[in-house]
Design a protein around this motif. Structure first.
Motif, PDB file in Angstrom:
ATOM      1  N   LEU A  95       0.695  -1.162   0.065  1.00  0.00           N
ATOM      2  CA  LEU A  95       0.077  -0.105   0.051  1.00  0.00           C
ATOM      3  C   LEU A  95       0.856   1.098  -0.106  1.00  0.00           C
ATOM      4  N   VAL A  96       0.642   1.860  -1.043  1.00  0.00           N
ATOM      5  CA  VAL A  96       1.615   3.283  -1.083  1.00  0.00           C
ATOM      6  C   VAL A  96       0.533   4.426  -0.975  1.00  0.00           C
ATOM      7  N   THR A  97       0.652   5.069   0.018  1.00  0.00           N
ATOM      8  CA  THR A  97      -0.290   6.307   0.109  1.00  0.00           C
ATOM      9  C   THR A  97       0.410   7.587  -0.458  1.00  0.00           C
ATOM     10  N   GLY A  98      -0.485   8.363  -1.034  1.00  0.00           N
ATOM     11  CA  GLY A  98      -0.013   9.632  -1.891  1.00  0.00           C
ATOM     12  C   GLY A  98       0.498   9.259  -2.954  1.00  0.00           C
ATOM     13  N   ALA A  99       0.051   7.928  -3.866  1.00  0.00           N
ATOM     14  CA  ALA A  99       0.547   7.549  -4.880  1.00  0.00           C
ATOM     15  C   ALA A  99       0.465   8.320  -6.152  1.00  0.00           C
ATOM     16  N   ALA A 100      -0.322   9.545  -5.984  1.00  0.00           N
ATOM     17  CA  ALA A 100      -0.214  10.301  -7.011  1.00  0.00           C
ATOM     18  C   ALA A 100       0.648  11.621  -6.836  1.00  0.00           C
ATOM     19  N   GLY A 101       1.345  11.806  -5.695  1.00  0.00           N
ATOM     20  CA  GLY A 101       2.080  12.656  -5.415  1.00  0.00           C
ATOM     21  C   GLY A 101       3.498  12.504  -6.089  1.00  0.00           C
ATOM     22  N   PHE A 102       4.368  13.433  -5.897  1.00  0.00           N
ATOM     23  CA  PHE A 102       5.722  13.293  -6.340  1.00  0.00           C
ATOM     24  C   PHE A 102       6.604  12.136  -5.781  1.00  0.00           C
TER      25      PHE A 102
ATOM     26  N   LEU B  84       8.680   0.129  -7.761  1.00  0.00           N
ATOM     27  CA  LEU B  84       8.163  -1.145  -7.170  1.00  0.00           C
ATOM     28  C   LEU B  84       7.577  -1.912  -8.234  1.00  0.00           C
ATOM     29  N   LEU B  85       6.388  -1.169  -9.158  1.00  0.00           N
ATOM     30  CA  LEU B  85       5.958  -2.075 -10.258  1.00  0.00           C
ATOM     31  C   LEU B  85       6.713  -2.186 -11.361  1.00  0.00           C
ATOM     32  N   ASP B  86       8.046  -1.511 -11.567  1.00  0.00           N
ATOM     33  CA  ASP B  86       8.869  -1.914 -12.606  1.00  0.00           C
ATOM     34  C   ASP B  86       9.867  -2.981 -12.188  1.00  0.00           C
ATOM     35  N   ASN B  87       9.672  -3.365 -10.942  1.00  0.00           N
ATOM     36  CA  ASN B  87      10.707  -4.482 -10.375  1.00  0.00           C
ATOM     37  C   ASN B  87       9.686  -5.712  -9.866  1.00  0.00           C
ATOM     38  N   GLY B  88       8.343  -5.762 -10.178  1.00  0.00           N
ATOM     39  CA  GLY B  88       7.281  -6.934 -10.246  1.00  0.00           C
ATOM     40  C   GLY B  88       6.646  -6.998  -8.951  1.00  0.00           C
ATOM     41  N   VAL B  89       6.564  -5.668  -8.179  1.00  0.00           N
ATOM     42  CA  VAL B  89       5.904  -5.783  -7.045  1.00  0.00           C
ATOM     43  C   VAL B  89       4.596  -5.079  -7.008  1.00  0.00           C
ATOM     44  N   PRO B  90       3.506  -5.709  -6.973  1.00  0.00           N
ATOM     45  CA  PRO B  90       2.275  -5.042  -6.922  1.00  0.00           C
ATOM     46  C   PRO B  90       2.075  -3.850  -5.981  1.00  0.00           C
ATOM     47  N   VAL B  91       1.114  -2.955  -6.501  1.00  0.00           N
ATOM     48  CA  VAL B  91       0.908  -1.832  -5.361  1.00  0.00           C
ATOM     49  C   VAL B  91      -0.432  -1.446  -5.599  1.00  0.00           C
ATOM     50  N   VAL B  92      -1.062  -1.200  -4.474  1.00  0.00           N
ATOM     51  CA  VAL B  92      -2.329  -0.413  -4.287  1.00  0.00           C
ATOM     52  C   VAL B  92      -2.045   0.988  -3.873  1.00  0.00           C
ATOM     53  N   GLY B  93      -2.802   1.955  -4.504  1.00  0.00           N
ATOM     54  CA  GLY B  93      -2.378   3.375  -4.244  1.00  0.00           C
ATOM     55  C   GLY B  93      -3.385   4.006  -3.887  1.00  0.00           C
ATOM     56  N   LEU B  94      -3.282   5.017  -2.860  1.00  0.00           N
ATOM     57  CA  LEU B  94      -4.269   5.838  -2.293  1.00  0.00           C
ATOM     58  C   LEU B  94      -3.817   7.135  -2.537  1.00  0.00           C
ATOM     59  N   ASP B  95      -4.844   8.096  -2.671  1.00  0.00           N
ATOM     60  CA  ASP B  95      -4.576   9.494  -3.047  1.00  0.00           C
ATOM     61  C   ASP B  95      -5.863  10.359  -3.095  1.00  0.00           C
ATOM     62  N   ASP B  96      -5.943  11.355  -2.859  1.00  0.00           N
ATOM     63  CA  ASP B  96      -7.405  11.914  -2.767  1.00  0.00           C
ATOM     64  C   ASP B  96      -7.013  13.322  -3.928  1.00  0.00           C
ATOM     65  N   LEU B  97      -6.243  13.187  -4.575  1.00  0.00           N
ATOM     66  CA  LEU B  97      -6.104  14.044  -5.823  1.00  0.00           C
ATOM     67  C   LEU B  97      -6.495  15.450  -5.185  1.00  0.00           C
ATOM     68  N   ASN B  98      -6.303  15.866  -4.259  1.00  0.00           N
ATOM     69  CA  ASN B  98      -6.737  17.399  -3.907  1.00  0.00           C
ATOM     70  C   ASN B  98      -6.086  18.553  -4.728  1.00  0.00           C
ATOM     71  N   ASP B  99      -6.548  19.622  -4.686  1.00  0.00           N
ATOM     72  CA  ASP B  99      -6.082  20.834  -5.515  1.00  0.00           C
ATOM     73  C   ASP B  99      -5.046  21.859  -4.841  1.00  0.00           C
ATOM     74  N   TYR B 100      -4.325  21.213  -3.842  1.00  0.00           N
ATOM     75  CA  TYR B 100      -3.235  21.997  -3.117  1.00  0.00           C
ATOM     76  C   TYR B 100      -2.165  22.496  -4.259  1.00  0.00           C
ATOM     77  N   TYR B 101      -1.928  21.719  -5.360  1.00  0.00           N
ATOM     78  CA  TYR B 101      -1.504  22.101  -6.534  1.00  0.00           C
ATOM     79  C   TYR B 101      -2.099  21.430  -7.524  1.00  0.00           C
ATOM     80  N   ASP B 102      -1.762  21.807  -9.020  1.00  0.00           N
ATOM     81  CA  ASP B 102      -2.376  21.497 -10.196  1.00  0.00           C
ATOM     82  C   ASP B 102      -2.881  19.925 -10.276  1.00  0.00           C
ATOM     83  N   PRO B 103      -4.128  19.531 -10.315  1.00  0.00           N
ATOM     84  CA  PRO B 103      -4.568  18.009 -10.072  1.00  0.00           C
ATOM     85  C   PRO B 103      -4.186  17.517 -11.334  1.00  0.00           C
TER      86      PRO B 103
END
Length: 359
Positions: A21-28, A37-56
């Motif tokens: 589980l990677v929180t902030g997966a859409a962040g920098f 992780l994904l490029d090395n074969g490790v599956p990921v569940v990503g969590l993010d709220d996609l807020n508008d603090y900066y350009d969504p």
């Protein structure tokens, strides 16, 4: 520096179980960690709220690239949404959690303190509770060099004090470290805090100085150099940060059998809890940083000098000996090389945004 057992030995240790589980997966940083992780074969569940603090749109562009991986699943939600976070942990039952989501920004914390309490305190508590509920084997979480605050002894060492934060953002990160320790002690949850030092690179955050400077230089607008330009930062390239993070993910914190409660080390514990710096081990003058940006962009900056901003510090520099001893991590990206890569990406991103008619 190469890790014993091969450059991707960490991937073998993280594979074979539930998705990470990677929180902030859409962040920098979250985007880059999830990609690695994904490029090395490790599956990921990503969590993010996609807020508008900066350009969504930038967050969604990162997410689009992650979605190309079959082993990636995305959940859009805020950390403060206790019910959704609890359900996500119950459904995915992650053994390893990489918590990188937070309300970022030192100066913004002065203007909007409530957002920091909701995301960085309540949100982090929900992550801790999720880990406890499923018996997670390791929680690695983002702290910040900002926690050193009023400490001016350079380089900053995790063995030294960090008890005088000068911004609410820093205070929430320091609180996260203490909260994680309590869960490590009470429930045996292995937790590792990572104090990041001024991260930069492609796909970076538009609220960071280097991104703001690049935008302004290209557009012929002035840039503001605070503390009259007398600032120094331990600028750390994103690939070096990611290398440290993935290696730590595969090394759950362990109790220190030699811990002395009469003379406690602030970065260790009798509980499975550790703190590390991740930085480039050197301070770079902000004016030199701008010089490099100018050369790469091919245009001179219009420099305006301003006083120090509230909540800011004059200099940072990381002592990373603890991290290097643990996982063999040593950054090797020169500032000139890292900024050249960022400027190339920034040129392409700016052109793409313009073609889409974005402001």
């Amino acid at each position: 520096m190469t890790e014993a057992g091969g450059p991707a030995g960490w991937a073998a240790r993280l594979s074979g179980g539930p998705p990470i589980l990677v929180t902030g997966a859409a962040g920098f940083i979250g985007f880059h960690v999830a990609t690695r992780l994904l490029d090395n074969g490790v599956p990921v569940v990503g969590l993010d709220d996609l807020n508008d603090y900066y350009d969504p749109a930038l967050k969604r562009a990162r997410l689009d690239r992650l979605d190309r991986h079959e082993a990636f699943r995305f959940v859009e939600a805020g950390l403060e949404d206790e019910r959704t976070v609890r359900r996500l942990f119950a459904e995915t039952r992650p053994e390893t959690v990489c918590h990188l989501a937070a309300q970022a920004g030192v100066r913004h914390s002065i203007e909007n303190p409530g957002a920091y309490a909701r995301s960085n305190l309540t949100g982090f508590l929900n992550v801790l509770e999720g880990c406890r509920a499923v018996g997670a084997k390791h929680l690695a979480f983002a702290s910040s060099s900002s926690v050193y605050g009023g400490n001016t002894r350079l380089p900053f060492s995790v063995a030294n004090g960090a008890d005088h934060p000068v911004s609410l953002y820093a205070a929430t990160k320091k609180a996260n470290e203490a909260m994680a320790h309590s869960y490590a002690h009470l429930y045996g949850l292995p937790t590792t805090g990572l104090r990041f030092f001024t991260v930069y690179g492609p796909w970076g955050r538009p609220d960071m100085a280097y991104f703001i400077f690049a935008d302004a230089i290209r557009a012929g607008r002035p840039i503001r150099l605070f503390n009259n330009g007398e600032m120094e930062r331990d600028f750390t390239y994103i690939d070096d940060i990611v290398e440290g993070v993935v290696r730590i993910l595969a090394r759950p914190a362990r109790p220190d059998p030699g811990f002395d409660s009469a003379s406690p080390d602030p970065a260790r514990s009798w509980a499975p809890w550790r703190l590390y710096n991740i930085g480039n081990r050197r301070s770079e003058r902000l004016t030199d940083f701008v010089d490099i940006l100018e050369r790469e962009i091919g245009r001179k900056a219009i420099r305006e000098f301003a006083p120090m901003q509230p909540g800011d510090v004059a200099a940072t520099c990381a002592d990373i000996r603890e991290l290097e001893a643990e996982v063999g991590f040593r950054p090797d990206t020169r500032l000139e090389d890292g900024l050249a890569r960022f400027v190339r990406w920034h040129r392409d991103w700016t052109a793409n945004r313009a073609n889409l008619g974005a402001p």
